[in-house]
Design a protein around this motif. Sequence first.
Motif, PDB file in Angstrom:
ATOM      1  N   SER A   1       0.823  -1.211   0.000  1.00  0.00           N
ATOM      2  CA  SER A   1       0.000   0.000   0.000  1.00  0.00           C
ATOM      3  C   SER A   1       0.856   1.260   0.000  1.00  0.00           C
ATOM      4  O   SER A   1       0.484   2.277  -0.607  1.00  0.00           O
ATOM      5  N   ALA A   2       2.002   1.200   0.676  1.00  0.00           N
ATOM      6  CA  ALA A   2       2.908   2.354   0.681  1.00  0.00           C
ATOM      7  C   ALA A   2       3.438   2.618  -0.727  1.00  0.00           C
ATOM      8  O   ALA A   2       3.528   3.774  -1.170  1.00  0.00           O
ATOM      9  N   ALA A   3       3.777   1.543  -1.436  1.00  0.00           N
ATOM     10  CA  ALA A   3       4.240   1.691  -2.822  1.00  0.00           C
ATOM     11  C   ALA A   3       3.128   2.268  -3.695  1.00  0.00           C
ATOM     12  O   ALA A   3       3.368   3.132  -4.545  1.00  0.00           O
ATOM     13  N   ALA A   4       1.902   1.784  -3.466  1.00  0.00           N
ATOM     14  CA  ALA A   4       0.756   2.302  -4.230  1.00  0.00           C
ATOM     15  C   ALA A   4       0.550   3.789  -3.962  1.00  0.00           C
ATOM     16  O   ALA A   4       0.242   4.567  -4.876  1.00  0.00           O
ATOM     17  N   ALA A   5       0.731   4.195  -2.705  1.00  0.00           N
ATOM     18  CA  ALA A   5       0.573   5.612  -2.354  1.00  0.00           C
ATOM     19  C   ALA A   5       1.634   6.466  -3.040  1.00  0.00           C
ATOM     20  O   ALA A   5       1.343   7.572  -3.521  1.00  0.00           O
ATOM     21  N   LEU A   6       2.863   5.960  -3.104  1.00  0.00           N
ATOM     22  CA  LEU A   6       3.934   6.694  -3.778  1.00  0.00           C
ATOM     23  C   LEU A   6       3.629   6.866  -5.267  1.00  0.00           C
ATOM     24  O   LEU A   6       3.827   7.945  -5.839  1.00  0.00           O
ATOM     25  N   ILE A   7       3.150   5.797  -5.886  1.00  0.00           N
ATOM     26  CA  ILE A   7       2.787   5.873  -7.305  1.00  0.00           C
ATOM     27  C   ILE A   7       1.656   6.881  -7.504  1.00  0.00           C
ATOM     28  O   ILE A   7       1.669   7.689  -8.440  1.00  0.00           O
ATOM     29  N   SER A   8       0.687   6.841  -6.600  1.00  0.00           N
ATOM     30  CA  SER A   8      -0.454   7.760  -6.688  1.00  0.00           C
ATOM     31  C   SER A   8      -0.006   9.211  -6.564  1.00  0.00           C
ATOM     32  O   SER A   8      -0.508  10.095  -7.268  1.00  0.00           O
ATOM     33  N   LEU A   9       0.934   9.456  -5.650  1.00  0.00           N
ATOM     34  CA  LEU A   9       1.454  10.819  -5.482  1.00  0.00           C
ATOM     35  C   LEU A   9       2.129  11.307  -6.758  1.00  0.00           C
ATOM     36  O   LEU A   9       1.994  12.477  -7.142  1.00  0.00           O
ATOM     37  N   ASP A  10       2.857  10.410  -7.407  1.00  0.00           N
ATOM     38  CA  ASP A  10       3.522  10.772  -8.660  1.00  0.00           C
ATOM     39  C   ASP A  10       2.490  11.112  -9.738  1.00  0.00           C
ATOM     40  O   ASP A  10       2.636  12.093 -10.472  1.00  0.00           O
ATOM     41  N   ILE A  11       1.432  10.306  -9.817  1.00  0.00           N
ATOM     42  CA  ILE A  11       0.356  10.573 -10.783  1.00  0.00           C
ATOM     43  C   ILE A  11      -0.315  11.906 -10.467  1.00  0.00           C
ATOM     44  O   ILE A  11      -0.572  12.728 -11.359  1.00  0.00           O
ATOM     45  N   LEU A  12      -0.595  12.120  -9.185  1.00  0.00           N
ATOM     46  CA  LEU A  12      -1.272  13.345  -8.756  1.00  0.00           C
ATOM     47  C   LEU A  12      -0.421  14.577  -9.057  1.00  0.00           C
ATOM     48  O   LEU A  12      -0.934  15.609  -9.516  1.00  0.00           O
ATOM     49  N   HIS A  13       0.873  14.470  -8.817  1.00  0.00           N
ATOM     50  CA  HIS A  13       1.780  15.588  -9.090  1.00  0.00           C
ATOM     51  C   HIS A  13       1.802  15.920 -10.576  1.00  0.00           C
ATOM     52  O   HIS A  13       1.703  17.096 -10.975  1.00  0.00           O
ATOM     53  N   ASP A  14       1.940  14.884 -11.414  1.00  0.00           N
ATOM     54  CA  ASP A  14       1.926  15.107 -12.864  1.00  0.00           C
ATOM     55  C   ASP A  14       0.605  15.725 -13.307  1.00  0.00           C
ATOM     56  O   ASP A  14       0.575  16.635 -14.142  1.00  0.00           O
ATOM     57  N   GLY A  15      -0.472  15.211 -12.740  1.00  0.00           N
ATOM     58  CA  GLY A  15      -1.790  15.721 -13.103  1.00  0.00           C
ATOM     59  C   GLY A  15      -1.963  17.175 -12.730  1.00  0.00           C
ATOM     60  O   GLY A  15      -2.446  17.980 -13.531  1.00  0.00           O
ATOM     61  N   TYR A  16      -1.553  17.534 -11.514  1.00  0.00           N
ATOM     62  CA  TYR A  16      -1.698  18.925 -11.056  1.00  0.00           C
ATOM     63  C   TYR A  16      -0.865  19.878 -11.909  1.00  0.00           C
ATOM     64  O   TYR A  16      -1.347  20.930 -12.345  1.00  0.00           O
ATOM     65  N   LYS A  17       0.379  19.497 -12.139  1.00  0.00           N
ATOM     66  CA  LYS A  17       1.285  20.370 -12.900  1.00  0.00           C
ATOM     67  C   LYS A  17       0.748  20.635 -14.307  1.00  0.00           C
ATOM     68  O   LYS A  17       0.716  21.777 -14.773  1.00  0.00           O
ATOM     69  N   ASN A  18       0.298  19.572 -14.958  1.00  0.00           N
ATOM     70  CA  ASN A  18      -0.177  19.723 -16.332  1.00  0.00           C
ATOM     71  C   ASN A  18      -1.579  20.323 -16.399  1.00  0.00           C
ATOM     72  O   ASN A  18      -1.894  21.066 -17.333  1.00  0.00           O
ATOM     73  N   LEU A  19      -2.412  20.012 -15.407  1.00  0.00           N
ATOM     74  CA  LEU A  19      -3.754  20.602 -15.384  1.00  0.00           C
ATOM     75  C   LEU A  19      -3.667  22.113 -15.208  1.00  0.00           C
ATOM     76  O   LEU A  19      -4.386  22.876 -15.873  1.00  0.00           O
ATOM     77  N   LYS A  20      -2.789  22.537 -14.335  1.00  0.00           N
ATOM     78  CA  LYS A  20      -2.596  23.976 -14.114  1.00  0.00           C
ATOM     79  C   LYS A  20      -2.174  24.670 -15.404  1.00  0.00           C
ATOM     80  O   LYS A  20      -2.716  25.718 -15.775  1.00  0.00           O
ATOM     81  N   GLN A  21      -1.216  24.064 -16.118  1.00  0.00           N
ATOM     82  CA  GLN A  21      -0.737  24.683 -17.355  1.00  0.00           C
ATOM     83  C   GLN A  21      -1.803  24.647 -18.441  1.00  0.00           C
ATOM     84  O   GLN A  21      -1.952  25.606 -19.211  1.00  0.00           O
ATOM     85  N   ALA A  22      -2.567  23.563 -18.505  1.00  0.00           N
ATOM     86  CA  ALA A  22      -3.623  23.456 -19.517  1.00  0.00           C
ATOM     87  C   ALA A  22      -4.687  24.529 -19.309  1.00  0.00           C
ATOM     88  O   ALA A  22      -5.182  25.129 -20.275  1.00  0.00           O
ATOM     89  N   VAL A  23      -5.029  24.785 -18.050  1.00  0.00           N
ATOM     90  CA  VAL A  23      -6.056  25.789 -17.747  1.00  0.00           C
ATOM     91  C   VAL A  23      -5.569  27.188 -18.106  1.00  0.00           C
ATOM     92  O   VAL A  23      -6.285  27.965 -18.754  1.00  0.00           O
ATOM     93  N   VAL A  24      -4.344  27.524 -17.704  1.00  0.00           N
ATOM     94  CA  VAL A  24      -3.852  28.882 -17.989  1.00  0.00           C
ATOM     95  C   VAL A  24      -3.605  29.077 -19.483  1.00  0.00           C
ATOM     96  O   VAL A  24      -3.700  30.200 -19.994  1.00  0.00           O
ATOM     97  N   ASP A  25      -3.301  27.994 -20.203  1.00  0.00           N
ATOM     98  CA  ASP A  25      -3.186  28.108 -21.662  1.00  0.00           C
ATOM     99  C   ASP A  25      -4.521  28.528 -22.264  1.00  0.00           C
ATOM    100  O   ASP A  25      -4.580  29.379 -23.161  1.00  0.00           O
ATOM    101  N   LEU A  26      -5.596  27.923 -21.787  1.00  0.00           N
ATOM    102  CA  LEU A  26      -6.926  28.267 -22.294  1.00  0.00           C
ATOM    103  C   LEU A  26      -7.363  29.659 -21.841  1.00  0.00           C
ATOM    104  O   LEU A  26      -8.270  30.253 -22.424  1.00  0.00           O
ATOM    105  N   MET A  27      -6.718  30.167 -20.791  1.00  0.00           N
ATOM    106  CA  MET A  27      -7.013  31.524 -20.315  1.00  0.00           C
ATOM    107  C   MET A  27      -6.148  32.569 -21.021  1.00  0.00           C
ATOM    108  O   MET A  27      -6.121  33.736 -20.636  1.00  0.00           O
ATOM    109  N   ASN A  28      -5.429  32.128 -22.059  1.00  0.00           N
ATOM    110  CA  ASN A  28      -4.580  33.023 -22.856  1.00  0.00           C
ATOM    111  C   ASN A  28      -3.418  33.610 -22.064  1.00  0.00           C
ATOM    112  O   ASN A  28      -3.072  34.791 -22.210  1.00  0.00           O
ATOM    113  N   GLN A  29      -2.817  32.781 -21.227  1.00  0.00           N
ATOM    114  CA  GLN A  29      -1.560  33.188 -20.603  1.00  0.00           C
ATOM    115  C   GLN A  29      -0.519  33.393 -21.702  1.00  0.00           C
ATOM    116  O   GLN A  29      -0.614  32.806 -22.777  1.00  0.00           O
ATOM    117  N   GLU A  30       0.472  34.236 -21.439  1.00  0.00           N
ATOM    118  CA  GLU A  30       1.495  34.429 -22.456  1.00  0.00           C
ATOM    119  C   GLU A  30       2.156  33.085 -22.766  1.00  0.00           C
ATOM    120  O   GLU A  30       2.294  32.232 -21.884  1.00  0.00           O
TER     121      GLU A  30
END
Length: 317
Positions: free
Chosen positions: A201-230
């Motif tokens: 379960s600890a290994a699963a949590a680590l994998i989940s954190l990695d997925i969550l981090h990738d998701g947050y980083k890219n979701l943030k950039q995808a949203v600001v791209d659609l908001m016409n960030q430079e």
Amino acid sequence: MRPIENFEYPPDLQKDFEKAKKLEWITVFYLLSAIVVMYLTMGNSQAMKTAWFEDLLSLTPSVSFLISARIFSRKPNEEFPYGYHRVVSIAYLCSSLALFAVGGFLLLDSGMTIVEQDRPTIGMITLFGHSFWLGYLMIGALIYGSVPAVFLGRMKLPLAERLHEKNLYTDAEMNKADWMTGLAAIVGIIGIGFGLWWADSAAAALISLDILHDGYKNLKQAVVDLMNQEPKTVNNQETDPLIKLVREHLSRKTWIRDVQVRLREEGHIYMGEAFVVPAEDLNLTQHIEEAAQEIKNINWRLHEVVITPVKELPEPD
């Protein structure tokens, strides 16, 4: 309304684009096979289940890229005068949202397993008359689901940067980091073998954190791209130097006294405006047309920059 000019990759990038599509098709079929193999060997392992979910999620960027690749190059028309380039940003948003949502779910799921002290077991399996520990098959499946993906990711990264394709870059980064997922899951399985029930379960949590981090980083950039960030670069999300190049190019014009430039991303390409204070009005229309064409020639991503003459520019904030 006059539609923008139709977009096609420059001849020197057409091969890269075709190669990227080919790699994504290979990725889709490879991931499908890995998903089947991991599902058949999953057993009760939480880490295996999480790694299986990640492989399932990894299909999203590849499929999104292949779908958007069939749409973004359609000719602009009266209904879509700016073309269909935003479909690339939408595909990027879909991939990022899927990553973020499922990463959060898997983290919660693995956390609950630890809290409830659910103790997974990995039993024996008999194949071709021989009995052995199922964990060996799990580890083999994880290696198959991780190692080839790393090489695919490394092949996609330079293509994503040259094509300014954020969805492809996200996919490549996920592929390249798959070895961490595989390694974490393998450690969890070995932990079960040694009686460490929480390791899985600890290994699963680590994998989940990695997925969550990738998701947050890219979701943030995808949203600001659609908001016409430079516009930002694909590889490090810093302000694209093309903005400065356009400003400097126009500043060197003797007929321009002052200039401000603003650009926005439309998928792979940039559109925007340049507001100029003319130093003279002689042949102004001709100067503007020539300058606009020169800007397009700076880089293929500068698809349309409208130059607008004004009497004065507002003071910068």
